[in-house]
Design a protein around this motif. Structure first.
Motif, short mmCIF file in Angstrom:
data_model
loop_
_atom_site.label_atom_id
_atom_site.label_comp_id
_atom_site.label_asym_id
_atom_site.label_seq_id
_atom_site.Cartn_x
_atom_site.Cartn_y
_atom_site.Cartn_z
N UNK A 99 41.40 35.99 31.08
CA UNK A 99 41.15 37.04 32.07
C UNK A 99 40.83 38.37 31.38
N UNK A 100 41.59 38.68 30.32
CA UNK A 100 41.37 39.95 29.63
C UNK A 100 40.01 40.00 28.94
N UNK A 101 39.48 38.82 28.58
CA UNK A 101 38.20 38.79 27.88
C UNK A 101 37.00 38.68 28.84
N UNK A 102 37.28 38.42 30.12
CA UNK A 102 36.20 38.32 31.09
C UNK A 102 35.65 39.71 31.43
N UNK A 103 34.37 39.77 31.68
CA UNK A 103 33.74 41.03 32.06
C UNK A 103 33.77 41.13 33.58
N UNK A 104 34.86 41.70 34.07
CA UNK A 104 35.08 41.75 35.51
C UNK A 104 34.63 43.10 36.06
N UNK A 105 33.39 43.15 36.50
CA UNK A 105 32.83 44.36 37.10
C UNK A 105 32.43 44.04 38.52
N UNK A 106 33.31 44.33 39.50
CA UNK A 106 33.02 43.98 40.88
C UNK A 106 31.77 44.68 41.42
N UNK A 107 31.20 44.09 42.44
CA UNK A 107 30.08 44.70 43.15
C UNK A 107 30.60 45.95 43.85
N UNK A 108 30.08 47.14 43.51
CA UNK A 108 30.62 48.39 44.08
C UNK A 108 30.44 48.49 45.59
N UNK A 109 29.58 47.66 46.14
CA UNK A 109 29.34 47.72 47.58
C UNK A 109 30.24 46.77 48.37
N UNK A 110 31.07 45.99 47.65
CA UNK A 110 31.95 45.05 48.33
C UNK A 110 33.39 45.22 47.84
N UNK A 111 34.30 45.29 48.79
CA UNK A 111 35.72 45.40 48.44
C UNK A 111 36.17 44.14 47.70
N UNK A 112 36.97 44.35 46.66
CA UNK A 112 37.44 43.22 45.86
C UNK A 112 38.41 42.35 46.66
N UNK A 113 38.19 41.04 46.60
CA UNK A 113 39.14 40.09 47.17
C UNK A 113 39.67 39.25 46.01
N UNK A 114 40.93 39.46 45.66
CA UNK A 114 41.53 38.77 44.51
C UNK A 114 42.22 37.50 44.99
N UNK A 115 41.62 36.36 44.65
CA UNK A 115 42.21 35.07 44.96
C UNK A 115 42.78 34.44 43.70
N UNK A 116 43.22 35.30 42.79
CA UNK A 116 43.53 34.84 41.44
C UNK A 116 45.00 34.82 41.08
N UNK A 117 45.80 35.67 41.67
CA UNK A 117 47.18 35.83 41.21
C UNK A 117 48.15 35.11 42.14
N UNK A 118 49.00 34.27 41.55
CA UNK A 118 49.98 33.53 42.33
C UNK A 118 51.20 34.35 42.68
N UNK A 119 50.96 35.53 43.23
CA UNK A 119 52.04 36.43 43.63
C UNK A 119 51.91 36.68 45.13
N UNK A 120 52.78 36.09 45.93
CA UNK A 120 52.65 36.18 47.38
C UNK A 120 52.92 37.57 47.95
N UNK A 121 53.32 38.51 47.10
CA UNK A 121 53.66 39.85 47.59
C UNK A 121 52.47 40.82 47.52
N UNK A 122 51.38 40.42 46.88
CA UNK A 122 50.28 41.33 46.56
C UNK A 122 49.71 42.03 47.79
N UNK A 123 49.49 41.29 48.88
CA UNK A 123 48.82 41.88 50.04
C UNK A 123 49.78 42.42 51.10
N UNK A 124 51.09 42.13 50.93
CA UNK A 124 52.06 42.64 51.89
C UNK A 124 52.08 41.91 53.21
N UNK A 125 51.36 40.79 53.31
CA UNK A 125 51.29 40.04 54.57
C UNK A 125 52.36 38.97 54.70
N UNK A 126 53.07 38.70 53.60
CA UNK A 126 54.13 37.68 53.63
C UNK A 126 55.43 38.31 53.16
#
Length: 424
Positions: free
Chosen positions: A31-58
């Motif tokens: 992950x640290x070596x990936x060139x992660x530059x999101x599309x500035x016109x689209x909000x980032x949707x992170x489906x990557x982290x196995x942490x159920x607390x990230x979005x505050x919905x659970x």
């Protein structure tokens, strides 16, 4: 020269230890070596982290919050406790874990700083440098990180996507040699979301019995199974194979940051006597997990209502259904419907997306173009898949599917039929 003779050094030389040098986390490195530059016109949707607390919905259960608050206000849990954990908490865990065919007591429980700490202690205690342990592929990368840092080799047995990620038992048996110290079994699974049947677990146990190998059971997702399926603790299915079961509060109770895990020592015929002593000694390196959370454990395990678990599972199952239905309809994608946990593995036909040499390239481009971040399966020692996390808010699931579909449509290339891009 007298070894006590002191000689001043002319320059600084402070190397890292061998263990530190050998410690390598594949996920972080990739992950640290990936060139992660999101599309500035689209909000980032992170489906990557196995942490159920990230979005505050659970949210975590109110019972758990109240138990921790009560522990703080009681002012009785601010000091050091036993390195293996306080007796009251271990008794509660033993009661929670015990089944009619595998009853354990507080003496069989060691509390740890999260399930990763439990796995660390088990691998450290069961294997020596030069030995090997069997781990699943695809599998959680921490097994490789922990083992190789200690000079212990890993041998990866394949899981079969067409069989809902069951273990390839033939391959598992081929890998076993005189230096094999243990088999790690992950059920329910990260990253696959698989839940093994009683029969399949019994087949794995038969191999362990044949070669007299203990099992390290990563059961952090215990009972985290979708409606209609059943979770079987592997220790409950054997009278002969010794099992070290690793679990904790992290996933089922949605509190990964509380760092409360456990090892359950399911001894069979007293073959783990030395191992049990060794685990106790290793626990003294950390001197026990968080004392406040330990104080809250009895109430958390005994008073969390069943409705909390059901609501969480139903939420994740609904998300899984949407992901599976939508992505199954995308040419070139092959999602594998999970049976539990909080993940789904999605395969893609590399021949239909020839511009991407690896799954890292595929997922990196998905971020750049669509601001959707999924973990490439290379993180799990596998290829041509990506893992999505199912705990995101439901409205983001639909948006993520729309974007993944658009991305695949733009890059789909059917060379045999002369179709590419939007033409299919």
């Amino acid at each position: 020269m007298d070894p006590k003779t002191k000689k001043a050094k002319t320059c600084w030389n402070v190397p890292a230890s061998t263990i530190a040098e050998q410690t390598f986390n594949p996920i972080r490195n990739i992950v640290d070596s990936m060139k992660l530059t999101p599309n500035p016109e689209k909000e980032m949707i992170a489906l990557s982290i196995g942490d159920p607390t990230v979005f505050g919905n659970l949210p975590d259960p109110e019972v758990a919050e109240e138990a921790v608050i009560a522990a703080v206000r009681a002012r009785k849990s601010n000091g050091y406790g036993p390195s293996v954990g306080c007796k009251m908490a271990r008794e509660a865990v033993a009661k929670h874990i015990s089944t009619p065919s595998a009853t354990v007591t507080a003496q069989d429980v060691i509390l740890c700083s999260g399930c990763s700490s439990a796995l660390d202690l088990c691998i450290t205690c069961l294997a020596n440098p030069g030995q090997n342990i069997l781990i699943p592929r695809p599998g959680f990368s921490i097994y490789k990180t922990l083992a190789e840092s200690l000079g212990i080799s890993i041998l990866m047995y394949d899981l079969i996507p067409e069989k809902s990620w069951e273990a390839d038992l033939g391959h598992m048996e081929e890998l076993i040699d005189v230096n094999t110290a243990a088999i790690i079994v992950t059920n329910p699974s990260n990253p696959c979301g698989s839940v093994y049947s009683q029969r399949h677990l019994e087949d794995i146990l038969a191999l362990a019995e044949k070669y007299k190998l203990p099992i390290i059971a990563d059961e952090i997702y215990e009972h985290f199974v979708f409606p209609g399926l059943k979770y079987h603790p592997i220790a409950s299915l054997t009278k002969d194979v010794p099992v070290l079961s690793c679990g904790g509060l992290t996933k089922r109770y949605l509190v990964p940051g509380w760092r409360l895990g456990w090892i359950i020592i399911n001894d069979r015929h007293d073959v783990l006597t030395q191992v049990k002593s060794g685990l106790v000694r290793l626990s003294q390196r950390i001197l026990g997990p968080n004392s406040l959370i330990q104080a809250a454990v009895p109430d958390i395990l005994e008073k969390t209502p069943a409705s909390f678990y059901l609501e969480t599972l139903n939420y994740i199952k609904r998300n899984a259904d949407v992901f599976y239905e939508r992505l199954s309809a995308v040419p070139g994608l092959v999602p594998v419907m999970p049976q539990g946990a909080m993940y789904m593995m999605v395969g893609y036909d590399k021949d239909l997306f020839p511009e991407f040499k690896t799954d890292i390239d595929f997922t990196q481009s998905l971020v750049t173009e669509q601001s959707v971040f999924c973990l490439p399966s290379t993180c799990f020692q596998y290829s041509n898949y990506f893992r999505i996390v199912l705990t995101v808010p439901t409205e983001k699931v639909t948006e993520a599917c729309d974007r993944i579909q658009e991305f695949c449509s733009n890059h789909y290339t059917d060379v045999l039929n002369g179709v590419n891009g939007h033409q299919h």
